[in-house]
Design a protein around this motif. Structure first.
Motif, PDB file in Angstrom:
ATOM      1  N   UNK A 232      -0.428   6.782   7.049  1.00  0.00           N
ATOM      2  CA  UNK A 232       0.526   7.653   6.369  1.00  0.00           C
ATOM      3  C   UNK A 232      -0.090   9.045   6.189  1.00  0.00           C
ATOM      4  N   UNK A 233       0.740  10.062   6.058  1.00  0.00           N
ATOM      5  CA  UNK A 233       0.194  11.397   5.785  1.00  0.00           C
ATOM      6  C   UNK A 233      -0.583  11.393   4.465  1.00  0.00           C
ATOM      7  N   UNK A 234      -1.620  12.198   4.363  1.00  0.00           N
ATOM      8  CA  UNK A 234      -2.426  12.220   3.137  1.00  0.00           C
ATOM      9  C   UNK A 234      -1.605  12.482   1.873  1.00  0.00           C
ATOM     10  N   UNK A 235      -0.504  13.238   2.021  1.00  0.00           N
ATOM     11  CA  UNK A 235       0.295  13.594   0.854  1.00  0.00           C
ATOM     12  C   UNK A 235       1.511  12.678   0.675  1.00  0.00           C
ATOM     13  N   UNK A 236       1.527  11.565   1.380  1.00  0.00           N
ATOM     14  CA  UNK A 236       2.647  10.616   1.262  1.00  0.00           C
ATOM     15  C   UNK A 236       2.636   9.959  -0.116  1.00  0.00           C
ATOM     16  N   UNK A 237       3.804   9.884  -0.748  1.00  0.00           N
ATOM     17  CA  UNK A 237       3.872   9.330  -2.113  1.00  0.00           C
ATOM     18  C   UNK A 237       4.801   8.118  -2.211  1.00  0.00           C
ATOM     19  N   UNK A 238       5.200   7.548  -1.074  1.00  0.00           N
ATOM     20  CA  UNK A 238       6.121   6.404  -1.150  1.00  0.00           C
ATOM     21  C   UNK A 238       5.458   5.214  -1.852  1.00  0.00           C
ATOM     22  N   UNK A 239       6.273   4.316  -2.396  1.00  0.00           N
ATOM     23  CA  UNK A 239       5.775   3.115  -3.053  1.00  0.00           C
ATOM     24  C   UNK A 239       5.198   2.170  -2.008  1.00  0.00           C
ATOM     25  N   UNK A 240       4.004   1.641  -2.250  1.00  0.00           N
ATOM     26  CA  UNK A 240       3.357   0.712  -1.332  1.00  0.00           C
ATOM     27  C   UNK A 240       3.385  -0.696  -1.927  1.00  0.00           C
ATOM     28  N   UNK A 241       3.829  -1.678  -1.127  1.00  0.00           N
ATOM     29  CA  UNK A 241       3.910  -3.041  -1.661  1.00  0.00           C
ATOM     30  C   UNK A 241       3.486  -4.121  -0.668  1.00  0.00           C
ATOM     31  N   UNK A 242       2.797  -3.744   0.399  1.00  0.00           N
ATOM     32  CA  UNK A 242       2.345  -4.727   1.383  1.00  0.00           C
ATOM     33  C   UNK A 242       1.352  -5.683   0.717  1.00  0.00           C
ATOM     34  N   UNK A 243       1.594  -7.003   0.751  1.00  0.00           N
ATOM     35  CA  UNK A 243       0.673  -7.942   0.087  1.00  0.00           C
ATOM     36  C   UNK A 243      -0.758  -7.920   0.630  1.00  0.00           C
ATOM     37  N   UNK A 244      -0.970  -7.409   1.835  1.00  0.00           N
ATOM     38  CA  UNK A 244      -2.335  -7.355   2.371  1.00  0.00           C
ATOM     39  C   UNK A 244      -3.198  -6.381   1.554  1.00  0.00           C
ATOM     40  N   UNK A 245      -2.545  -5.505   0.778  1.00  0.00           N
ATOM     41  CA  UNK A 245      -3.289  -4.607  -0.107  1.00  0.00           C
ATOM     42  C   UNK A 245      -4.085  -5.394  -1.145  1.00  0.00           C
ATOM     43  N   UNK A 246      -3.666  -6.620  -1.442  1.00  0.00           N
ATOM     44  CA  UNK A 246      -4.391  -7.421  -2.431  1.00  0.00           C
ATOM     45  C   UNK A 246      -5.767  -7.845  -1.900  1.00  0.00           C
ATOM     46  N   UNK A 247      -5.897  -7.895  -0.588  1.00  0.00           N
ATOM     47  CA  UNK A 247      -7.238  -8.085  -0.001  1.00  0.00           C
ATOM     48  C   UNK A 247      -7.952  -6.737   0.136  1.00  0.00           C
ATOM     49  N   UNK A 248      -7.262  -5.761   0.709  1.00  0.00           N
ATOM     50  CA  UNK A 248      -7.909  -4.495   1.058  1.00  0.00           C
ATOM     51  C   UNK A 248      -8.417  -3.736  -0.161  1.00  0.00           C
ATOM     52  N   UNK A 249      -7.643  -3.727  -1.249  1.00  0.00           N
ATOM     53  CA  UNK A 249      -8.038  -2.954  -2.425  1.00  0.00           C
ATOM     54  C   UNK A 249      -9.343  -3.432  -3.040  1.00  0.00           C
ATOM     55  N   UNK A 250      -9.417  -4.691  -3.479  1.00  0.00           N
ATOM     56  CA  UNK A 250     -10.679  -5.196  -4.041  1.00  0.00           C
ATOM     57  C   UNK A 250     -11.834  -5.138  -3.052  1.00  0.00           C
ATOM     58  N   UNK A 251     -11.545  -5.420  -1.768  1.00  0.00           N
ATOM     59  CA  UNK A 251     -12.615  -5.401  -0.762  1.00  0.00           C
ATOM     60  C   UNK A 251     -13.181  -3.997  -0.615  1.00  0.00           C
ATOM     61  N   UNK A 252     -12.310  -3.015  -0.432  1.00  0.00           N
ATOM     62  CA  UNK A 252     -12.783  -1.650  -0.186  1.00  0.00           C
ATOM     63  C   UNK A 252     -13.454  -1.066  -1.421  1.00  0.00           C
ATOM     64  N   UNK A 253     -12.903  -1.321  -2.599  1.00  0.00           N
ATOM     65  CA  UNK A 253     -13.511  -0.778  -3.813  1.00  0.00           C
ATOM     66  C   UNK A 253     -14.910  -1.350  -4.018  1.00  0.00           C
ATOM     67  N   UNK A 254     -15.080  -2.618  -3.682  1.00  0.00           N
ATOM     68  CA  UNK A 254     -16.363  -3.277  -3.912  1.00  0.00           C
ATOM     69  C   UNK A 254     -17.392  -2.924  -2.846  1.00  0.00           C
ATOM     70  N   UNK A 255     -16.954  -2.848  -1.569  1.00  0.00           N
ATOM     71  CA  UNK A 255     -17.916  -2.604  -0.489  1.00  0.00           C
ATOM     72  C   UNK A 255     -17.162  -2.079   0.739  1.00  0.00           C
ATOM     73  N   UNK A 256     -16.992  -0.750   0.854  1.00  0.00           N
ATOM     74  CA  UNK A 256     -16.153  -0.197   1.925  1.00  0.00           C
ATOM     75  C   UNK A 256     -16.561  -0.627   3.331  1.00  0.00           C
TER      76      UNK A 256
END
Length: 316
Positions: A232-256
């Motif tokens: 997505x464009x860096x300035x994109x503000x749409x709502x994100x709801x893909x369930x794969x974010x539940x893996x990516x978020x904790x994973x990336x925050x903990x160890x990119x």
């Protein structure tokens, strides 16, 4: 495009009869999540489980040394998610989770995540991972980090900089990253225009001690990562709801780097299920007694008994 998922049976190194029993368990867990949270969540679970088993076989970092342990852990999480979704008592026995660090900040977590258009379960899972890790006697002890933070804060005030600690607060956010969030927070209208944005290490550290601001900076950093990852464009503000974010978020925050390599260590594997659980739990009000979450009934004008749940009561 995603590479094709490996055959589940090829990833289960067991005799035929035992292997079919584990395949059956996995499919029942997937079906349960489909009924509870929808098809996209079920597919995300399937992807995570196959990734964990593939990592086990290839020698990459995995949460468990063998397939059956990962499947039994998934079973416990799905049971807890089902209990929460049905508004029942939720048993957290045997689950590596620290809701006593999350529930007191439910309102701040929901507000910070909503301000950046990401699921609040993702943000709650990050808080849980970081605080659960800090509670452990071994490994990355929060006590050690807090001692370093205290020393670093003193140095920052005296010298204007601190060479020691990097992360602070609920989500263990770094002060350097906090200072980089100004443009995105203003773009989303998430920063109070009456509040000066921190410009120095000392100001950033002070802001990060505020639970809401700590979570807001964390959500902003995550949103930047998600936009880049999803193309997505860096300035994109749409709502994100893909369930794969539940893996990516904790994973990336903990160890990119591990997240980029699609590894499945403890914080990323369990973080996925924590995110799903908190997405359900933070919709309501709960009381924690030991390792059990108890739903609280809302009283007051307009409160009424909910209709009987039509959700399945199956246990995978």
């Amino acid at each position: 495009n995603l590479p094709p998922s490996p055959s589940l049976r090829d990833l289960l190194p067991y005799p035929r009869e035992e292997r079919e029993a584990w395949v059956s368990l996995h499919l029942s867990l997937k079906a349960s999540l489909h009924l509870l949270l929808g098809e996209k969540v079920a597919r995300a679970y399937d992807r995570l489980l196959r990734l964990e088993l593939k990592n086990q076989r290839s020698g990459k970092r995995a949460a468990y040394p063998e397939a059956k342990s990962a499947l039994l852990a998934a079973k416990r999480w799905v049971e807890a998610i089902g209990q929460a979704k049905r508004g029942q008592k939720v048993s957290l026995e045997g689950l590596p989770t620290a809701p006593h660090h999350v529930l007191p900040y439910a309102r701040e977590i929901r507000a910070a995540a909503s301000a950046l258009g990401i699921p609040y379960g993702v943000l709650a899972a990050i808080v849980d991972n970081e605080q659960y890790g800090g509670d452990k006697a071994l490994g990355l002890s929060r006590g050690v980090r807090e001692a370093a933070d205290g020393l670093a804060q003193g140095l920052a005030e005296v010298q204007g900089h601190a060479p020691l600690s990097r992360t602070l607060g609920l989500a263990q956010m770094s002060w350097e990253d906090a200072l980089k969030q100004q443009d995105r927070l203003r773009l989303f209208g998430a920063w109070d225009p009456a509040r000066p944005f921190p410009k120095t290490e000392t100001e950033a550290r002070k802001a990060l001690e505020d639970p809401y601001l700590n979570l807001l900076f964390t959500a902003s950093r995550l949103r930047g990562y998600f936009n880049a990852l999803l193309g997505l464009p860096p300035r994109d503000t749409r709502l994100l709801d893909d369930p794969w974010l539940y893996y990516l978020g904790p994973a990336w925050h903990n160890h990119p780097l591990r997240a980029q390599n699609l590894e499945t260590w403890e914080d990323s594997f369990h973080g996925f299920f924590k995110g799903l659980l908190y997405q359900v739990v933070l919709e309501g009000r709960w009381h924690l007694e030991g390792r059990t979450l108890l739903p609280l009934k809302a009283w007051g004008p307009g409160a009424q008994d909910p209709a009987p749940s039509s959700l399945p009561t199956l246990t995978p």
